[in-house]
Design an enzyme around this catalytic site. Structure first.
Site: not given
Length: 701
Positions: A29, A617
């Site tokens: 990615c 997060h």
């Protein structure tokens, strides 16, 4: 007879017993972590079910892991590339290769294994994944449109270190060793130590443009395109080769990069005798492409460039008697357009040339506009951090420093990555600064710009000079933020990458791309081993942590941060409840700021990874040390996951903004690998109490 996966058998022994198929895969990615490893785990699990051996190389933001060797490739029956970034295919020559997006590796791993049987055999010409467009690409629409963008990001990611190193060395040498000289501007004594430092910085800047061009070409045409791309970029930046006082700059480099890349692709298609083929990529193609591109630029493109800018200079010369505000705005637009390129240099040389005639106002207009671009782009990364990756924010700080010393090239990485948003914002801010300087009659006695010339006494009308610079900078920053925000909102309808926000792919990174955070030695160690031998996987915990076997995630997740039942029924409330859980450790100094940081992260894109998992997060100084929490929800929380499932397993990660490095990426990598294990998830869901949950979580390695 076919294999369990529907592929041809690789052969058998004397008994006729069929050998297990051996496949390879690469998952990658451009910005994130989680999907890289999720795809690897899904492919491994599918291969194990189908009785196929597979080895998966992961190319996440932390770096390449479980790298495929030459022997792996030699003995493989096929290759699956599940990637949203360029992957070098040259090593897979002669193998059947399926190329898809990373999401396909997660959602349809069995289908990909089946497709290898009919996949085309990759030729020996190399090239990255961006140059191929198989019908089964599966990456969604727009794959062909993304080729140019990926190539541009590849060039930018390699260019950034040259911009930063060159610009900072020049700025340091000017600040510590330079002084004003009416005849030569801001100068450094020739035989001084600081002149040597300056020369090193200048070399970095000289290499910046060819590097940009060369690696754009490389992303399109692979290694044979590197030389013509770099040489073409050097020619574009050297105006003397085509009778221009100012070269074509980074815009010319982008042009030569794409021309070189596609020229090489075209040459590769030419049929040649067999005895010539071995020398095509190392001799014939580079020589032919370099010569053709160089001559084309010098004789075809270069001459018109020279003619345009000569007449542009004459036109500017005829404007000196007109409104100073209009002239300042035009010069500011030109200075900001290409940051050291031909348009910028035309305006700069026009202002510098008039100093000798006693007209210092025109140079004053240029001097006010010169620092606006790097200062504005740096400021933008500070006022809206969520729109930028960590690497972009670091580049923004360097850009601010360069802006103080009048080095407009500090904004080039931002302009190259997002030209549609950054260049208009730069031009607007530059025009405002130039117009205000013209209105106030600011004068500059030396051919240089930025706050440094005012500090060293070369500017008259210092207060208004700084007013012009500050207002222009703010205009640039606010306009950039607005345009980037609009662009990001439009992209939010597209699939997330790795469960993270759709970050701008600079690679200011780029790195990779994408440009996201790069490797710093904290990366997970092991990657994915063959499907039939999972025990061979290397531990992902770095040796430096000193974590014991009883610790979970290096001790960041403890009994204090585990909750068997999540009481909240919606995402915002669940994040607040998780933040309270983390606060029990004493590592949270400001719960509200932690919640706000996590919610800002959710605004960029869901952290719901699918498979009933969410990993919210936050990177914030509201925590004093890394801390991880876990909670379960029996009913599930709507998290906006791509597969539509509600989140029943929720992990919350928080690390300090300062000195956090890539620790959050390492934690995400560890979690995403293990969470792809169906049995692990089931054990987490059925563990009766916190102690049992911790026992299950200790399996994370």
């Amino acid at each position: 007879m076919t294999s369990p996966a529907g592929l041809p058998p690789t052969g058998g022994g004397d008994s006729g017993e069929q050998q297990r198929l051996k496949l390879l895969a690469v998952t990658a990615c451009p910005t994130g972590i989680a999907h890289t490893y999720m795809a690897a785990e899904k492919l491994s699990q599918a291969a194990e079910r189908l009785g196929v051996d597979i080895k998966v190389e992961t190319q996440g933001s932390i770096g390449a892991e479980n790298v495929l060797t030459d022997n792996d490739v030699r003995t493989a029956d096929g290759v699956i590339i599940a990637a949203d970034k360029d992957v070098d295919l040259s090593r897979f020559a002669g193998k059947r290769v399926v190329t898809v997006g990373v999401a396909e590796g997660i959602h349809h791993p069995e289908r990909l294994i089946e497709q290898v049987r009919t996949a085309p055999v990759h030729g020996g010409g190399g090239g990255g994944t961006s140059t191929s467009s198989p019908a089964n690409s599966g990456g969604g629409g727009g794959k062909e449109r993304s080729i140019g963008y990926k190539a541009l990001m590849n060039g930018v990611s390699y260019m950034i270190p040259f911009v930063v190193v060159g610009g900072l060395l020049i700025a340091i040498s000017l600040s510590l060793g330079g002084h004003t000289d009416p005849s030569g501007g801001l100068v450094i004594p020739k035989d001084s130590f600081w002149m040597d430092v300056n020369n090193i910085g200048v070399i970095g800047f000289q290499l910046m443009v060819p590097i940009l061009s060369g690696y754009i070409a490389y992303a399109i045409g692979d290694r044979p395109a590197l030389v013509p791309g770099m040489v073409g970029g050097w020619i574009a930046n050297t105006g003397s080769l085509y009778d221009s006082e100012a070269g074509a700059g980074f815009i010319g480099a982008i042009v030569t990069g794409f021309l070189a890349g596609y020229l090489v692709l075209w040459i590769k298609k030419v049929e040649v005798p067999k005895f010539v083929r071995p020398i095509m990529p190392i001799i014939v193609i580079p020589i032919v492409a370099t010569t053709a591109l160089g001559l084309f630029f010098i004789y075809v493109i270069g001459k018109p460039i020279s003619w345009v800018f000569e007449h542009l200079t004459d036109w500017l010369g005829g404007m000196t008697g007109t409104s100073a505000v209009l002239l300042g705005a035009i010069l500011g637009l030109m200075i900001a357009f290409d940051m050291g390129g031909p348009v910028n240099k035309t305006a700069f040389l026009f202002g510098a040339g008039l100093i000798a005639t006693g007209n210092q106002e025109v140079m004053g207009m240029c001097a006010a506009a010169i620092p606006v671009m790097p200062l504005g782009q740096g400021l933008a990364t500070l006022i809206r951090k969520r729109l930028y990756t960590e690497q972009e924010r670091e580049t923004g700080l360097a850009s601010l420093f360069m802006g103080l010393f009048g080095i407009s090239e500090g904004a080039i990485p931002f302009a190259a990555a997002r030209p549609a948003q950054v260049i208009p914002a730069n031009m607007l801010g530059g025009a405002v600064a130039g117009a205000l300087a013209g209105l106030a009659g600011v004068e500059d006695a030396v051919p240089h710009g930025g706050p440094i010339v005012a500090v060293l006494g070369a500017v008259s009308g210092v207060p208004m000079f700084f007013v012009a610079v500050v207002i222009g900078t703010v205009v640039t920053a606010l306009t950039t933020v607005a345009l980037v925000d609009v662009s990001e909102r439009k992209r939010r309808g597209q699939p997330m990458v790795d469960g993270l926000a759709p970050q701008p792919e600079l690679a200011l990174a780029g790195v990779g791309v994408g440009v996201g955070a790069g490797s710093d030695g904290l990366g997970a160690g092991g990657g994915t081993a063959t499907a039939h031998a999972p025990a061979q996987r290397t531990s992902s915990a770095p040796a430096s942590t000193g974590a014991s076997d009883d610790e979970v995630l290096s001790g960041y997740l403890t009994a204090q941060t585990v909750k068997v039942r999540l009481d909240s029924g919606d995402k915002d409330a669940a994040i607040r409840e998780m933040a309270g859980l983390l606060a029990a450790t004493g590592k949270v100094t400001d719960i509200e700021e932690l919640v706000a940081a996590a919610l800002r992260r959710e605004e960029q894109g869901t952290t719901g990874l699918g498979e009933e998992i969410a990993v919210p997060h936050a990177k914030t100084d509201a925590v004093t040390a890394p801390v991880v929490g876990f909670a379960r929800s029996a009913e599930g929380v709507e998290w906006g996951s791509l597969d539509g499932t509600k989140a029943k397993l929720v992990f919350m990660i928080s690390v300090p903004e300062a000195a956090a490095g890539d620790e959050h990426l390492r934690i995400l990598a560890l979690l995403s690998r293990k969470l792809m294990d169906t049995g692990f998830r089931e054990r987490l869901m059925t563990a009766p109490d916190e102690a049992a949950v911790l026992d299950v979580l200790r399996e994370i390695r």
